[in-house]
Design a protein around this motif. Structure first.
Motif, short mmCIF file in Angstrom:
data_model
loop_
_atom_site.label_atom_id
_atom_site.label_comp_id
_atom_site.label_asym_id
_atom_site.label_seq_id
_atom_site.Cartn_x
_atom_site.Cartn_y
_atom_site.Cartn_z
N ALA A 117 0.78 -1.25 -0.22
CA ALA A 117 -0.14 -0.01 -0.09
C ALA A 117 0.93 1.33 0.00
N VAL A 118 1.81 1.37 0.59
CA VAL A 118 2.82 2.60 0.71
C VAL A 118 3.42 2.73 -0.56
N SER A 119 4.04 1.73 -1.13
CA SER A 119 4.59 1.79 -2.30
C SER A 119 3.75 2.30 -3.60
N SER A 120 2.63 1.52 -3.62
CA SER A 120 1.62 1.59 -4.80
C SER A 120 0.86 3.07 -4.51
N ILE A 121 0.23 3.27 -3.35
CA ILE A 121 -0.42 4.39 -3.33
C ILE A 121 0.47 5.62 -3.29
N GLY A 122 1.67 5.44 -2.43
CA GLY A 122 2.58 6.65 -1.97
C GLY A 122 3.37 7.15 -3.35
N GLY A 123 3.42 6.01 -4.28
CA GLY A 123 4.05 6.37 -5.56
C GLY A 123 3.31 7.19 -6.47
N LEU A 385 7.63 2.75 7.52
CA LEU A 385 8.44 4.13 7.76
C LEU A 385 9.53 4.18 6.57
N PHE A 386 10.39 3.17 6.52
CA PHE A 386 11.56 3.20 5.69
C PHE A 386 11.05 3.20 4.27
N VAL A 387 10.01 2.35 3.90
CA VAL A 387 9.46 2.23 2.49
C VAL A 387 9.06 3.58 2.20
N GLY A 388 8.23 4.13 2.91
CA GLY A 388 7.51 5.48 2.88
C GLY A 388 8.73 6.81 2.30
N ALA A 389 9.57 6.59 3.43
CA ALA A 389 10.92 7.84 3.11
C ALA A 389 11.48 7.26 1.86
N ILE A 396 14.57 9.75 7.40
CA ILE A 396 13.78 8.84 8.45
C ILE A 396 13.44 9.96 9.65
N LEU A 397 14.52 10.66 9.91
CA LEU A 397 14.18 11.56 11.07
C LEU A 397 13.42 12.69 10.85
N SER A 398 13.39 13.18 9.55
CA SER A 398 12.12 14.36 9.19
C SER A 398 10.86 13.38 9.18
N VAL A 399 10.68 12.42 8.71
CA VAL A 399 9.36 11.93 8.59
C VAL A 399 9.14 11.49 9.91
N SER A 400 9.63 10.98 10.72
CA SER A 400 9.41 10.47 12.11
C SER A 400 8.99 11.67 13.03
N ARG A 401 9.58 12.92 12.84
CA ARG A 401 9.18 14.17 13.34
C ARG A 401 7.56 14.59 13.11
#
Length: 432
Positions: A117-123, A385-389, A396-401
């Motif tokens: 879902a992250v890779s398909s929708i996020g892309g 988290l890693f796939v989304g980033a 990772i740090l920016s997304v985690s915030r």
């Protein structure tokens, strides 16, 4: 702490810190612990446990659902679900964030994979949200968080794994039990995304743009064949027409027909690559299952579950307190361990405690899965988290915030799922 548990914890932690893949960490920790305890015929016993760990008809559902997810991901499903979500919520303030969340919920549920879902929708949606002025890290955070709801909304591979380990737990009951909690988590994410978008002024002028999209009837017609998969799987299992394993095979056939015949977006030359990708994912998952089974058997043989149970019950016999302690433990475990091995290892330890306190094993399974979904979003092991980033091209740090408000709503949702059992148990009781 017992000798066997101390040896296992030390070896497990050491290999994990050395960044050894988790399946090998489980296998090596089990092997070294068995050798340290002077077991007889350790290599033969371990090999037998690895084979027995995946010698189950029910586990056949996992490769089939994985293959169905791969076919769905390549067959034009994402675009049609995005169109449907856009018609439903795209006209609201922050509409693209809501579209993103709703689409991830639908896609994650149908494909059974949060990462897919992250890779398909996020892309597709992360770049579009970037172009519309939404913050990049916020876009990634929403996508990754919403994708985890697919682990609760059926069909879900992790529910099959839990049912296998738990023993006398129906897969159909688990599937039904996950629907309302999954929707609850998704609505919480949408509420937070809506408030953030309204506060920051994201998407406040997109009503006219949303109106240019497809009509509601056309969007439903385009997405309905894909959504029908959930109806076929759940309806067939609940109606006694087929088992969960047989349903997974039917899901593959339906996904193949959609991608190759109905939507015609999968070319014959792509099938070999899709099958190879599904085979690789299956190999990883089943090797994890095998190694986790070997570790669980060793822990059971050394009566570690009984020791943990006695320690927790000595602390308190109040179910509310015990559930809080278990949740805190699983949240810590999810930071360092992926969902599948965590379910395989900790279900035999915590489930007997839950049953002894009168907690429904189906409800407890939903609690475990909802808890470990948060682990998919936390470093250093958070897969989503890693796939989304990676998909969103951020760190990772920016997304985690950016994820902090969403972490909070997921923990609140977890507490609701934990302490309001009817959310999980009502549908199984009504429909079975």
């Amino acid at each position: 702490m017992s000798q066997e548990l101390a040896i296992m914890l030390v070896t497990f932690t050491a290999f994990l810190c050395l960044r050894v893949p988790i399946a090998f960490v489980l296998g090596l920790a089990t092997l070294l612990t068995a050798l340290a305890l002077d077991y007889q015929n350790v290599p033969l016993t371990l090999a037998s446990d690895l084979a027995n760990g995946i010698d189950s008809f029910a586990l056949l559902a996992i490769p089939f659902f994985i293959l169905a997810g791969e076919l769905m991901g390549s067959g034009g499903l994402a675009r049609r679900l995005i169109e449907l979500a856009t018609v439903l919520v795209g006209r609201l303030p922050g509409g693209l964030a809501l579209v993103n969340t709703l689409t991830c919920m639908l896609f994650g549920a149908i494909s059974g994979s949060a990462v897919a879902a992250v890779s398909s929708i996020g892309g597709t949606l992360i770049p579009e949200m970037n172009r519309k002025g939404y913050d990049r890290d916020f876009n990634i955070a929403v996508t990754a968080t919403a994708a985890t709801t697919g682990m609760l909304i059926p069909p879900s591979n992790i529910m099959i794994v839990y049912a296998l380990v738990a023993g006398n737990v129906s897969v159909a009951s688990l599937f039904l039990a996950g629907i309302l909690p999954g929707i609850c988590v998704g609505l919480g994410i949408m509420a937070v995304a809506f408030l953030i978008c309204k506060a920051r002024g994201y998407g406040l002028a997109q009503t006219s743009q949303a109106a240019e999209g497809p009509s509601l009837g056309r969007a439903i017609l385009g997405a309905f064949p894909s959504l029908l998969l959930v109806i076929i799987v759940l309806g067939g299992i609940l109606g006694g027409v087929f088992t969960a394993t047989e349903a997974s095979a039917i899901a593959v056939l339906w996904a193949f027909l959609l991608g190759c015949v109905f939507y015609r977006e999968i070319l014959p030359g792509q099938l070999a690559q899709i099958i190879l990708s599904a085979a690789r994912t299956t190999a990883v998952v089943l090797f994890l299952v095998a190694c986790s089974y070997a570790m669980s058997r060793l822990l059971t043989q050394e009566q570690v579950p009984q020791q943990v149970s006695a320690a927790l019950l000595a602390m308190s016999e109040n179910p509310l307190i015990i559930l809080l302690v278990i949740n805190l433990t699983l949240l810590a475990v999810g930071v360092f361990m992926d969902m599948t091995p965590a379910v395989l290892i900790f279900t035999p330890i915590f489930l007997p405690i839950a049953i002894s306190l009168g907690i429904d094993p189906v409800h407890f399974g939903v609690i475990m899965i909802a808890n470990l979904c948060i682990g998919l979003l936390t470093p250093p092991v958070g897969t989503c988290l890693f796939v989304g980033a990676g998909v969103g091209k951020s760190d990772i740090l920016s997304v985690s915030r950016a994820m902090v408000p969403l972490y909070i709503v997921m923990i609140i949702s977890l507490l609701v799922i934990t302490y309001f059992a009817p959310l999980s148990t009502t549908l199984p009781k009504l429909l079975q």
